[in-house]
Design a protein around this motif. Structure first.
Motif, PDB file in Angstrom:
ATOM      1  N   ARG A  36     -17.062 -54.747   1.051  1.00 25.23           N
ATOM      2  CA  ARG A  36     -15.988 -53.514   0.448  1.00 25.23           C
ATOM      3  C   ARG A  36     -15.732 -53.917  -1.060  1.00 25.23           C
ATOM      4  NH1 ARG A  36     -12.962 -50.338   3.331  1.00 25.23           N
ATOM      5  NH2 ARG A  36     -11.071 -49.416   2.820  1.00 25.23           N
ATOM      6  N   ARG A  37     -15.512 -55.153  -1.425  1.00 23.22           N
ATOM      7  CA  ARG A  37     -15.360 -55.775  -2.882  1.00 23.22           C
ATOM      8  C   ARG A  37     -16.441 -55.443  -3.689  1.00 23.22           C
ATOM      9  NH1 ARG A  37     -12.584 -60.905  -4.485  1.00 23.22           N
ATOM     10  NH2 ARG A  37     -11.946 -59.524  -6.125  1.00 23.22           N
ATOM     11  N   GLY A  38     -17.609 -55.855  -3.058  1.00 25.60           N
ATOM     12  CA  GLY A  38     -18.854 -55.904  -3.767  1.00 25.60           C
ATOM     13  C   GLY A  38     -19.209 -54.154  -4.012  1.00 25.60           C
ATOM     14  N   PHE A  39     -19.006 -53.375  -3.327  1.00 26.99           N
ATOM     15  CA  PHE A  39     -19.181 -51.919  -3.363  1.00 26.99           C
ATOM     16  C   PHE A  39     -18.258 -51.247  -4.565  1.00 26.99           C
ATOM     17  CE2 PHE A  39     -18.160 -47.313  -2.731  1.00 26.99           C
ATOM     18  CZ  PHE A  39     -19.430 -46.918  -3.429  1.00 26.99           C
ATOM     19  N   ALA A  40     -17.236 -51.766  -4.345  1.00 25.29           N
ATOM     20  CA  ALA A  40     -15.829 -51.191  -5.116  1.00 25.29           C
ATOM     21  C   ALA A  40     -16.407 -51.822  -6.683  1.00 25.29           C
ATOM     22  CB  ALA A  40     -14.639 -51.667  -4.745  1.00 25.29           C
ATOM     23  N   SER A  41     -16.478 -53.065  -6.816  1.00 23.76           N
ATOM     24  CA  SER A  41     -16.810 -53.560  -8.052  1.00 23.76           C
ATOM     25  C   SER A  41     -18.153 -53.035  -8.787  1.00 23.76           C
ATOM     26  CB  SER A  41     -16.816 -55.212  -8.118  1.00 23.76           C
ATOM     27  OG  SER A  41     -15.959 -55.778  -7.660  1.00 23.76           O
ATOM     28  N   TRP A  42     -19.110 -52.884  -8.007  1.00 23.84           N
ATOM     29  CA  TRP A  42     -20.410 -52.091  -8.473  1.00 23.84           C
ATOM     30  C   TRP A  42     -19.867 -50.618  -8.877  1.00 23.84           C
ATOM     31  CZ3 TRP A  42     -22.779 -47.772  -6.761  1.00 23.84           C
ATOM     32  CH2 TRP A  42     -24.021 -47.535  -7.327  1.00 23.84           C
ATOM     33  N   ALA A  43     -19.201 -49.948  -8.270  1.00 19.84           N
ATOM     34  CA  ALA A  43     -19.083 -48.646  -8.430  1.00 19.84           C
ATOM     35  C   ALA A  43     -18.067 -48.472  -9.926  1.00 19.84           C
ATOM     36  CB  ALA A  43     -18.408 -47.842  -7.413  1.00 19.84           C
ATOM     37  N   SER A  44     -17.205 -49.375  -9.688  1.00 24.75           N
ATOM     38  CA  SER A  44     -16.211 -49.360 -11.079  1.00 24.75           C
ATOM     39  C   SER A  44     -17.169 -49.775 -12.354  1.00 24.75           C
ATOM     40  CB  SER A  44     -15.090 -50.407 -10.945  1.00 24.75           C
ATOM     41  OG  SER A  44     -14.279 -50.398 -11.867  1.00 24.75           O
ATOM     42  N   ALA A  45     -17.979 -50.756 -11.989  1.00 27.02           N
ATOM     43  CA  ALA A  45     -18.742 -51.226 -13.334  1.00 27.02           C
ATOM     44  C   ALA A  45     -19.572 -49.914 -13.792  1.00 27.02           C
ATOM     45  CB  ALA A  45     -19.221 -52.331 -13.068  1.00 27.02           C
ATOM     46  N   ASN A  46     -20.050 -49.295 -12.766  1.00 20.33           N
ATOM     47  CA  ASN A  46     -20.938 -48.271 -13.436  1.00 20.33           C
ATOM     48  C   ASN A  46     -20.428 -46.658 -13.468  1.00 20.33           C
ATOM     49  OD1 ASN A  46     -23.922 -49.259 -13.008  1.00 20.33           O
ATOM     50  ND2 ASN A  46     -22.823 -50.298 -11.616  1.00 20.33           N
ATOM     51  N   GLY A  47     -19.198 -46.735 -13.767  1.00 22.45           N
ATOM     52  CA  GLY A  47     -18.548 -45.547 -14.465  1.00 22.45           C
ATOM     53  C   GLY A  47     -17.821 -44.658 -13.223  1.00 22.45           C
ATOM     54  N   TRP A  48     -17.542 -45.091 -12.279  1.00 23.90           N
ATOM     55  CA  TRP A  48     -16.673 -44.444 -11.357  1.00 23.90           C
ATOM     56  C   TRP A  48     -15.385 -44.538 -11.534  1.00 23.90           C
ATOM     57  CZ3 TRP A  48     -17.712 -43.648  -5.434  1.00 23.90           C
ATOM     58  CH2 TRP A  48     -19.373 -43.291  -5.193  1.00 23.90           C
TER      59      TRP A  48
END
Length: 243
Positions: A180-192
């Motif tokens: 969950r944290r991995g996806f959230a961090s990836w999405a946030s870093a890519n402009g979500w």
């Protein structure tokens, strides 16, 4: 009692422990490892290992791209999932941690060109022959699949074993929240935007979402450097300065 507990917390404050986020590179490395092991098991007719690696791949990809916790992964049910190859899947959970009304929640997941959760799920059904009941189940050494779903508490040690076998460092620091944290961090870093991320994952408030997002700049150095003046003004005139 409340006052006593508050006093204990004031005297013995505890720092919140957070699972290490699973970065996309580590996910790619682990999936590549599972695919190699699957092909080797297929060639050597090791059906139990083929089942296990196929299940583990589905667990990782669904868990990461949907940001599911261990209890949600354990409650995945074939009858409540609609999956179309090359398009996407709908996952209905009859209850979730934040579902106070007990109406359940439906989560949509797109099919991806790589690291696809939809293809991994359909592959698991094809290899296992399952058509109803729990998605994620135990598998014994002879390749017999349990009738019951995996226990939510067993997913954390299972995840750690998978990551360790793939050569991921510090595998013991990961838990189901790492997905969950991995996806959230990836999405946030890519402009979500945070609102879109909250809607996708199912967070009800900003505080819950912020706990899962791992900043690319945890010390906010880049932001602070931008705010700093280019050159600090000297205190006093040159002739007043000390030697």
């Amino acid at each position: 009692v409340r006052k006593m507990l508050r006093g204990i917390l004031e005297l013995h404050p505890a720092q919140e422990k957070r699972a290490k986020p699973l970065q996309l590179a580590a996910l790619e490395q682990t999936i590549a490892h599972l695919e190699r092991e699957r092909e080797l098991a297929r060639q050597q007719a090791r059906f139990a290992d083929l089942l296990r690696h196929t299940r583990d791949k589905a667990l990782l990809l669904i868990g990461f791209w949907r940001g599911f916790r261990s209890d949600e992964l354990a409650r995945l049910d074939i009858e409540r999932i609609e999956a179309v190859a090359g398009e996407g899947m709908r996952i209905h959970l009859p209850r979730t941690k934040t579902d106070r009304s007990l109406k359940g929640s439906t989560y949509k997941t797109p099919a991806l060109s790589r690291l696809c959760p939809v293809a991994a799920y359909l592959d698991w059904l094809a290899v296992s022959g399952l058509s109803s009941g729990p998605v994620l189940r135990g598998i014994d050494r002879w390749g017999r699949i349990s009738e019951e779903a995996v226990n939510a508490a067993s997913i954390i040690p299972l995840l750690r074993r998978i990551l360790k076998s793939a050569g991921i460092d510090d595998a013991h620091l990961y838990s189901s929240h790492s997905l969950r944290r991995g996806f959230a961090s990836w999405a946030s870093a890519n402009g979500w935007e945070m609102r879109a991320l909250m809607e996708y994952v199912g967070w009800k408030n900003i505080h819950s979402a912020a706990r899962y997002v791992e900043s690319q700049d945890p010390y906010h150095r880049a932001m602070l450097e931008r705010l700093l003046p280019q050159q600090t003004a000297a205190l006093g005139t040159p002739d007043q300065a000390e030697p």
